[in-house]
Design an enzyme around this catalytic site. Structure first.
Site, PDB file in Angstrom:
ATOM      1  N   GLU A 177     -29.212 -50.845   1.799  1.00  0.00           N
ATOM      2  CA  GLU A 177     -28.737 -49.496   2.182  1.00  0.00           C
ATOM      3  C   GLU A 177     -29.354 -49.017   3.496  1.00  0.00           C
ATOM      4  OE1 GLU A 177     -29.509 -46.391  -0.695  1.00  0.00           O
ATOM      5  OE2 GLU A 177     -28.462 -44.892   0.489  1.00  0.00           O
ATOM      6  N   LYS A 219     -24.607 -50.991   1.193  1.00  0.00           N
ATOM      7  CA  LYS A 219     -24.389 -49.557   0.910  1.00  0.00           C
ATOM      8  C   LYS A 219     -24.561 -48.778   2.211  1.00  0.00           C
ATOM      9  CE  LYS A 219     -26.047 -45.761  -2.000  1.00  0.00           C
ATOM     10  NZ  LYS A 219     -26.442 -45.376  -3.344  1.00  0.00           N
TER      11      LYS A 219
HETATM   12  P1  13P Z   1     -25.868 -39.736  -1.976  1.00  0.00           P
HETATM   13  O1  13P Z   1     -24.550 -40.276  -2.450  1.00  0.00           O
HETATM   14  O2  13P Z   1     -26.214 -38.409  -2.539  1.00  0.00           O
HETATM   15  O3  13P Z   1     -26.000 -39.812  -0.483  1.00  0.00           O
HETATM   16  O4  13P Z   1     -26.982 -40.695  -2.534  1.00  0.00           O
HETATM   17  C1  13P Z   1     -26.824 -42.036  -2.450  1.00  0.00           C
HETATM   18  C2  13P Z   1     -28.135 -42.677  -2.496  1.00  0.00           C
HETATM   19  O5  13P Z   1     -28.381 -43.516  -3.332  1.00  0.00           O
HETATM   20  C3  13P Z   1     -29.115 -42.295  -1.467  1.00  0.00           C
HETATM   21  O6  13P Z   1     -30.054 -43.279  -1.338  1.00  0.00           O
END
Ligand code: 13P
Length: 340
Positions: A177, A219
Protein backbone atom coordinates in the site's frame (compact mmCIF):
# COMPACT_ATOMS: atom_id res chain seq x y z
CA UNK A 1 4.92 -25.34 -1.89
CA UNK A 2 4.49 -22.23 0.24
CA UNK A 3 4.31 -19.95 -2.79
CA UNK A 4 1.39 -21.97 -4.23
CA UNK A 5 -0.62 -21.13 -1.11
CA UNK A 6 0.28 -17.47 -1.52
CA UNK A 7 -0.88 -17.48 -5.13
CA UNK A 8 -4.19 -19.19 -4.37
CA UNK A 9 -4.89 -16.85 -1.42
CA UNK A 10 -4.19 -13.80 -3.62
CA UNK A 11 -6.62 -15.11 -6.23
CA UNK A 12 -9.29 -15.81 -3.62
CA UNK A 13 -8.95 -12.30 -2.18
CA UNK A 14 -10.06 -10.73 -5.46
CA UNK A 15 -12.44 -13.46 -6.69
CA UNK A 16 -16.19 -13.31 -7.34
CA UNK A 17 -16.43 -9.51 -7.56
CA UNK A 18 -15.84 -9.22 -3.83
CA UNK A 19 -13.60 -6.74 -2.05
CA UNK A 20 -11.55 -6.27 1.09
CA UNK A 21 -12.78 -4.58 4.26
CA UNK A 22 -10.11 -2.73 6.24
CA UNK A 23 -10.79 -2.59 9.99
CA UNK A 24 -7.12 -2.31 10.86
CA UNK A 25 -7.03 1.11 12.49
CA UNK A 26 -4.56 1.12 15.36
CA UNK A 27 -6.10 1.69 18.81
CA UNK A 28 -5.05 5.37 18.52
CA UNK A 29 -6.70 5.84 15.11
CA UNK A 30 -9.81 3.91 16.17
CA UNK A 31 -10.08 6.09 19.28
CA UNK A 32 -9.90 9.20 17.07
CA UNK A 33 -12.87 7.93 15.01
CA UNK A 34 -14.74 7.13 18.24
CA UNK A 35 -14.03 10.61 19.63
CA UNK A 36 -15.52 12.23 16.51
CA UNK A 37 -18.89 10.56 17.19
CA UNK A 38 -18.78 10.56 21.00
CA UNK A 39 -18.04 6.85 21.64
CA UNK A 40 -15.87 6.12 24.73
CA UNK A 41 -12.28 5.37 23.71
CA UNK A 42 -11.63 2.08 25.52
CA UNK A 43 -10.46 -1.39 24.52
CA UNK A 44 -13.87 -2.74 25.46
CA UNK A 45 -15.68 -0.43 23.01
CA UNK A 46 -13.10 -1.17 20.29
CA UNK A 47 -13.70 -4.88 20.79
CA UNK A 48 -17.51 -4.46 20.69
CA UNK A 49 -17.18 -2.40 17.52
CA UNK A 50 -14.99 -4.95 15.76
CA UNK A 51 -17.36 -7.72 16.85
CA UNK A 52 -20.29 -5.76 15.42
CA UNK A 53 -18.48 -5.61 12.08
CA UNK A 54 -17.32 -9.20 11.77
CA UNK A 55 -20.69 -10.63 12.89
CA UNK A 56 -22.65 -8.63 10.30
CA UNK A 57 -24.97 -11.20 8.69
CA UNK A 58 -24.17 -12.05 5.04
CA UNK A 59 -20.96 -9.99 5.01
CA UNK A 60 -19.19 -12.75 3.09
CA UNK A 61 -21.56 -12.24 0.14
CA UNK A 62 -19.62 -9.08 -0.71
CA UNK A 63 -16.40 -9.18 1.29
CA UNK A 64 -13.66 -11.74 0.58
CA UNK A 65 -11.20 -10.65 3.27
CA UNK A 66 -10.84 -8.39 6.31
CA UNK A 67 -7.71 -6.61 7.47
CA UNK A 68 -7.42 -6.59 11.27
CA UNK A 69 -5.13 -4.69 13.60
CA UNK A 70 -2.91 -6.60 16.02
CA UNK A 71 -5.27 -5.92 18.95
CA UNK A 72 -8.20 -7.61 17.16
CA UNK A 73 -6.15 -10.73 16.33
CA UNK A 74 -5.99 -11.39 20.09
CA UNK A 75 -9.70 -10.88 20.89
CA UNK A 76 -12.29 -13.57 21.60
CA UNK A 77 -16.08 -13.62 21.56
CA UNK A 78 -17.95 -14.31 24.78
CA UNK A 79 -18.15 -18.06 24.01
CA UNK A 80 -14.36 -18.22 23.74
CA UNK A 81 -14.16 -18.36 19.91
CA UNK A 82 -11.30 -16.21 18.68
CA UNK A 83 -12.23 -13.43 16.25
CA UNK A 84 -9.87 -15.02 13.72
CA UNK A 85 -11.69 -18.37 13.88
CA UNK A 86 -15.07 -16.67 13.66
CA UNK A 87 -13.95 -14.83 10.51
CA UNK A 88 -12.60 -18.01 8.90
CA UNK A 89 -15.80 -19.93 9.77
CA UNK A 90 -17.84 -17.15 8.11
CA UNK A 91 -16.01 -17.80 4.83
CA UNK A 92 -13.83 -14.67 5.01
CA UNK A 93 -10.02 -14.58 4.78
CA UNK A 94 -8.35 -12.88 7.77
CA UNK A 95 -5.33 -10.60 7.37
CA UNK A 96 -3.44 -8.16 9.57
CA UNK A 97 -1.74 -4.80 9.34
CA UNK A 98 1.90 -5.39 10.29
CA UNK A 99 3.52 -2.00 9.82
CA UNK A 100 4.02 0.11 12.95
CA UNK A 101 2.99 3.42 11.52
CA UNK A 102 4.71 6.42 9.99
CA UNK A 103 7.39 8.61 11.55
CA UNK A 104 9.35 11.64 10.34
CA UNK A 105 12.03 10.57 7.86
CA UNK A 106 15.30 11.87 9.33
CA UNK A 107 16.84 14.62 7.22
CA UNK A 108 13.73 15.09 5.07
CA UNK A 109 11.51 18.01 5.90
CA UNK A 110 7.93 16.84 6.55
CA UNK A 111 8.22 13.48 4.78
CA UNK A 112 7.39 10.12 6.38
CA UNK A 113 8.87 6.64 6.61
CA UNK A 114 7.04 3.54 7.79
CA UNK A 115 8.44 1.58 10.73
CA UNK A 116 8.11 -2.09 11.70
CA UNK A 117 10.58 -4.12 9.63
CA UNK A 118 12.71 -5.26 12.62
CA UNK A 119 11.46 -8.60 13.96
CA UNK A 120 8.87 -8.84 11.19
CA UNK A 121 9.88 -12.39 10.18
CA UNK A 122 9.08 -13.66 13.70
CA UNK A 123 5.80 -11.72 13.93
CA UNK A 124 4.65 -13.08 10.56
CA UNK A 125 5.34 -16.66 11.67
CA UNK A 126 3.13 -16.17 14.75
CA UNK A 127 0.31 -14.64 12.68
CA UNK A 128 0.52 -17.51 10.14
CA UNK A 129 0.16 -20.05 12.98
CA UNK A 130 -3.00 -18.26 14.13
CA UNK A 131 -4.64 -18.64 10.70
CA UNK A 132 -3.83 -15.20 9.26
CA UNK A 133 -3.32 -15.47 5.48
CA UNK A 134 -2.28 -12.02 4.36
CA UNK A 135 -0.70 -8.84 5.68
CA UNK A 136 -0.72 -5.12 4.97
CA UNK A 137 1.98 -2.43 5.04
CA UNK A 138 1.21 1.21 4.28
CA UNK A 139 3.68 3.83 3.10
CA UNK A 140 2.55 7.45 3.22
CA UNK A 141 3.64 9.83 0.47
CA UNK A 142 2.70 13.49 0.91
CA UNK A 143 2.44 16.00 -1.93
CA UNK A 144 3.57 19.53 -1.06
CA UNK A 145 6.01 22.24 -2.05
CA UNK A 146 9.02 20.32 -3.47
CA UNK A 147 7.88 17.04 -1.95
CA UNK A 148 7.82 14.10 -2.32
CA UNK A 149 11.54 13.67 -2.91
CA UNK A 150 12.95 10.63 -4.68
CA UNK A 151 14.89 9.87 -1.47
CA UNK A 152 11.65 9.47 0.47
CA UNK A 153 9.87 7.55 -2.30
CA UNK A 154 12.74 5.08 -2.74
CA UNK A 155 13.20 4.50 1.01
CA UNK A 156 9.50 3.67 1.41
CA UNK A 157 9.46 1.51 -1.73
CA UNK A 158 12.45 -0.46 -0.46
CA UNK A 159 10.71 -1.21 2.85
CA UNK A 160 7.49 -2.21 1.08
CA UNK A 161 9.50 -4.70 -1.01
CA UNK A 162 11.42 -6.13 1.97
CA UNK A 163 8.11 -6.54 3.82
CA UNK A 164 6.50 -8.21 0.77
CA UNK A 165 9.36 -10.70 0.40
CA UNK A 166 9.12 -11.64 4.10
CA UNK A 167 5.35 -12.15 3.78
CA UNK A 168 5.73 -14.52 0.83
CA UNK A 169 8.47 -16.43 2.67
CA UNK A 170 5.98 -16.92 5.55
CA UNK A 171 3.19 -18.03 3.16
CA UNK A 172 1.20 -14.78 3.48
CA UNK A 173 0.00 -12.50 0.69
CA UNK A 174 1.41 -8.98 1.06
CA UNK A 175 -0.96 -6.10 0.43
CA UNK A 176 1.43 -3.43 -0.82
CA UNK A 177 0.00 0.00 0.00
CA UNK A 178 1.86 3.06 -1.23
CA UNK A 179 -0.63 5.85 -0.47
CA UNK A 180 -0.22 9.26 -2.06
CA UNK A 181 -2.45 11.21 0.31
CA UNK A 182 -5.14 13.59 -0.90
CA UNK A 183 -4.44 16.53 1.45
CA UNK A 184 -3.10 19.59 -0.37
CA UNK A 185 -3.73 22.03 -3.21
CA UNK A 186 -2.31 19.82 -5.96
CA UNK A 187 -4.05 19.15 -9.25
CA UNK A 188 -5.16 15.82 -10.69
CA UNK A 189 -2.17 15.95 -13.07
CA UNK A 190 0.30 16.36 -10.21
CA UNK A 191 -1.29 13.47 -8.30
CA UNK A 192 -0.96 11.34 -11.44
CA UNK A 193 2.70 12.22 -11.92
CA UNK A 194 3.58 11.51 -8.27
CA UNK A 195 1.54 8.28 -8.19
CA UNK A 196 3.31 7.03 -11.33
CA UNK A 197 6.72 7.87 -9.87
CA UNK A 198 5.87 6.06 -6.63
CA UNK A 199 4.55 2.96 -8.42
CA UNK A 200 7.59 2.76 -10.68
CA UNK A 201 9.87 2.86 -7.66
CA UNK A 202 7.75 0.26 -5.80
CA UNK A 203 7.77 -2.21 -8.72
CA UNK A 204 11.48 -1.68 -9.28
CA UNK A 205 12.12 -2.57 -5.63
CA UNK A 206 9.67 -5.52 -5.68
CA UNK A 207 11.59 -6.89 -8.67
CA UNK A 208 14.93 -6.43 -6.94
CA UNK A 209 13.70 -8.16 -3.79
CA UNK A 210 12.44 -11.12 -5.88
CA UNK A 211 8.79 -10.70 -4.92
CA UNK A 212 6.40 -12.87 -6.96
CA UNK A 213 3.96 -10.36 -8.45
CA UNK A 214 1.21 -12.96 -8.96
CA UNK A 215 1.20 -13.27 -5.15
CA UNK A 216 0.67 -9.62 -4.17
CA UNK A 217 -2.30 -7.27 -4.01
CA UNK A 218 -1.53 -3.62 -4.77
CA UNK A 219 -3.48 -1.12 -2.68
CA UNK A 220 -2.99 2.28 -4.30
CA UNK A 221 -4.71 5.64 -4.04
CA UNK A 222 -6.93 6.73 -6.90
CA UNK A 223 -5.60 9.62 -8.96
CA UNK A 224 -7.67 12.55 -7.71
CA UNK A 225 -7.37 16.31 -7.18
CA UNK A 226 -5.97 17.47 -3.84
CA UNK A 227 -8.67 18.21 -1.26
CA UNK A 228 -7.88 21.94 -1.33
CA UNK A 229 -7.43 22.21 -5.10
CA UNK A 230 -9.81 24.82 -6.55
CA UNK A 231 -10.61 22.59 -9.54
CA UNK A 232 -11.99 19.19 -8.54
CA UNK A 233 -11.75 16.58 -11.29
CA UNK A 234 -14.96 14.81 -12.33
CA UNK A 235 -15.63 11.10 -11.77
CA UNK A 236 -14.88 10.47 -15.44
CA UNK A 237 -11.58 12.35 -15.28
CA UNK A 238 -10.56 10.45 -12.15
CA UNK A 239 -11.36 7.14 -13.86
CA UNK A 240 -9.37 8.02 -16.99
CA UNK A 241 -6.35 9.40 -15.10
CA UNK A 242 -6.24 6.51 -12.61
CA UNK A 243 -6.47 3.79 -15.26
CA UNK A 244 -3.96 5.49 -17.51
CA UNK A 245 -1.52 5.82 -14.61
CA UNK A 246 -1.96 2.19 -13.50
CA UNK A 247 -1.59 0.80 -17.02
CA UNK A 248 1.69 2.66 -17.36
CA UNK A 249 3.06 1.58 -13.99
CA UNK A 250 1.67 -1.78 -12.80
CA UNK A 251 2.83 -5.06 -14.38
CA UNK A 252 0.06 -7.32 -15.72
CA UNK A 253 1.20 -10.19 -13.46
CA UNK A 254 -0.08 -8.50 -10.26
CA UNK A 255 -2.96 -10.56 -8.79
CA UNK A 256 -5.25 -7.62 -8.16
CA UNK A 257 -5.60 -3.93 -7.40
CA UNK A 258 -7.70 -2.94 -4.38
CA UNK A 259 -8.04 0.80 -3.85
CA UNK A 260 -8.01 2.60 -0.52
CA UNK A 261 -10.70 5.28 -0.09
CA UNK A 262 -8.31 7.84 1.40
CA UNK A 263 -10.96 10.12 2.91
CA UNK A 264 -13.34 10.24 -0.07
CA UNK A 265 -17.03 10.19 0.86
CA UNK A 266 -18.73 6.79 0.76
CA UNK A 267 -20.66 7.61 -2.39
CA UNK A 268 -17.71 9.10 -4.23
CA UNK A 269 -15.46 6.12 -3.45
CA UNK A 270 -18.16 3.81 -4.86
CA UNK A 271 -18.84 6.03 -7.88
CA UNK A 272 -15.14 6.33 -8.81
CA UNK A 273 -14.57 2.57 -8.59
CA UNK A 274 -17.73 2.02 -10.59
CA UNK A 275 -16.67 4.40 -13.37
CA UNK A 276 -13.32 2.63 -13.76
CA UNK A 277 -14.88 -0.81 -13.96
CA UNK A 278 -17.73 0.29 -16.21
CA UNK A 279 -15.45 1.88 -18.77
CA UNK A 280 -12.31 -0.26 -18.59
CA UNK A 281 -12.98 -3.63 -16.92
CA UNK A 282 -12.76 -5.72 -20.09
CA UNK A 283 -9.47 -4.07 -21.11
CA UNK A 284 -7.53 -4.47 -17.85
CA UNK A 285 -5.03 -7.22 -16.98
CA UNK A 286 -5.94 -7.18 -13.26
CA UNK A 287 -9.22 -7.15 -11.30
CA UNK A 288 -9.98 -3.72 -9.82
CA UNK A 289 -11.64 -3.85 -6.43
CA UNK A 290 -11.83 -2.02 -3.09
CA UNK A 291 -10.03 -2.25 0.23
CA UNK A 292 -11.88 0.55 2.01
CA UNK A 293 -11.95 1.44 5.68
CA UNK A 294 -13.74 4.76 6.15
CA UNK A 295 -15.82 4.51 2.96
CA UNK A 296 -17.44 1.31 4.29
CA UNK A 297 -17.41 1.87 8.05
CA UNK A 298 -18.31 5.55 8.50
CA UNK A 299 -22.13 5.29 8.40
CA UNK A 300 -22.08 2.24 10.70
CA UNK A 301 -19.94 3.94 13.33
CA UNK A 302 -22.20 7.01 13.30
CA UNK A 303 -25.33 4.89 13.72
CA UNK A 304 -23.87 2.58 16.39
CA UNK A 305 -22.69 5.29 18.83
CA UNK A 306 -21.52 2.56 21.19
CA UNK A 307 -25.09 1.41 21.95
CA UNK A 308 -26.34 -2.22 21.82
CA UNK A 309 -29.72 -0.96 20.66
CA UNK A 310 -28.20 0.34 17.41
CA UNK A 311 -26.17 -2.75 16.43
CA UNK A 312 -28.65 -4.17 13.92
CA UNK A 313 -29.13 -0.86 12.11
CA UNK A 314 -25.37 -0.25 12.02
CA UNK A 315 -24.78 -3.72 10.57
CA UNK A 316 -27.44 -3.15 7.92
CA UNK A 317 -25.69 0.05 6.84
CA UNK A 318 -22.28 -1.64 6.81
CA UNK A 319 -23.70 -4.41 4.61
CA UNK A 320 -25.28 -1.81 2.34
CA UNK A 321 -21.90 -0.11 1.75
CA UNK A 322 -20.23 -3.45 1.13
CA UNK A 323 -22.93 -4.25 -1.42
CA UNK A 324 -22.57 -0.84 -3.13
CA UNK A 325 -18.86 -1.45 -3.63
CA UNK A 326 -19.47 -5.01 -4.80
CA UNK A 327 -21.79 -3.50 -7.44
CA UNK A 328 -19.12 -0.89 -8.28
CA UNK A 329 -16.68 -3.69 -8.93
CA UNK A 330 -19.05 -4.96 -11.59
CA UNK A 331 -19.67 -1.45 -12.98
CA UNK A 332 -23.29 -1.70 -11.85
CA UNK A 333 -23.42 0.81 -8.97
CA UNK A 334 -26.23 3.37 -9.18
CA UNK A 335 -25.50 6.38 -7.01
CA UNK A 336 -29.09 7.64 -7.35
CA UNK A 337 -30.41 4.60 -5.50
CA UNK A 338 -27.66 4.77 -2.87
CA UNK A 339 -29.35 6.12 0.25
CA UNK A 340 -26.23 7.24 2.14
P1 13P B 1 -9.33 4.25 3.94
O1 13P B 1 -10.16 3.47 2.96
O2 13P B 1 -10.12 4.87 5.03
O3 13P B 1 -8.40 5.21 3.25
O4 13P B 1 -8.40 3.23 4.68
C1 13P B 1 -7.74 2.29 3.96
C2 13P B 1 -6.57 1.85 4.72
O5 13P B 1 -6.41 0.68 4.98
C3 13P B 1 -5.58 2.87 5.09
O6 13P B 1 -4.37 2.28 5.34
Amino acid sequence: MIIDNVLSTAKAMVADHKGILAIDESPISCNKRFAEVGIPQTECFRKDYRELIITTPHLSNYISSVILCDETTKEERQDGTSFIKYIIDSGIIPGVKVDRGERELAGYNGEKITEGIDGLRERLAIYAQKGIRFAKWRAEIIIGNSIPTSGCIDANAHLLARYAALCQEAGLVPIVEPEVTMNGHHTLERCKKVTAEVLHSVFNQLYRQKVVLEGIILKPNMVISGLECSVQASINEVADATINCLLQSVPAAVAGIAFLSGGQSCQLASANLNAMNKKYKSKLPWPLTFSYARAIQQPAIEIWQGKKLNIEEAQAELLHRAQCNYSARRGEYDKHSDKY
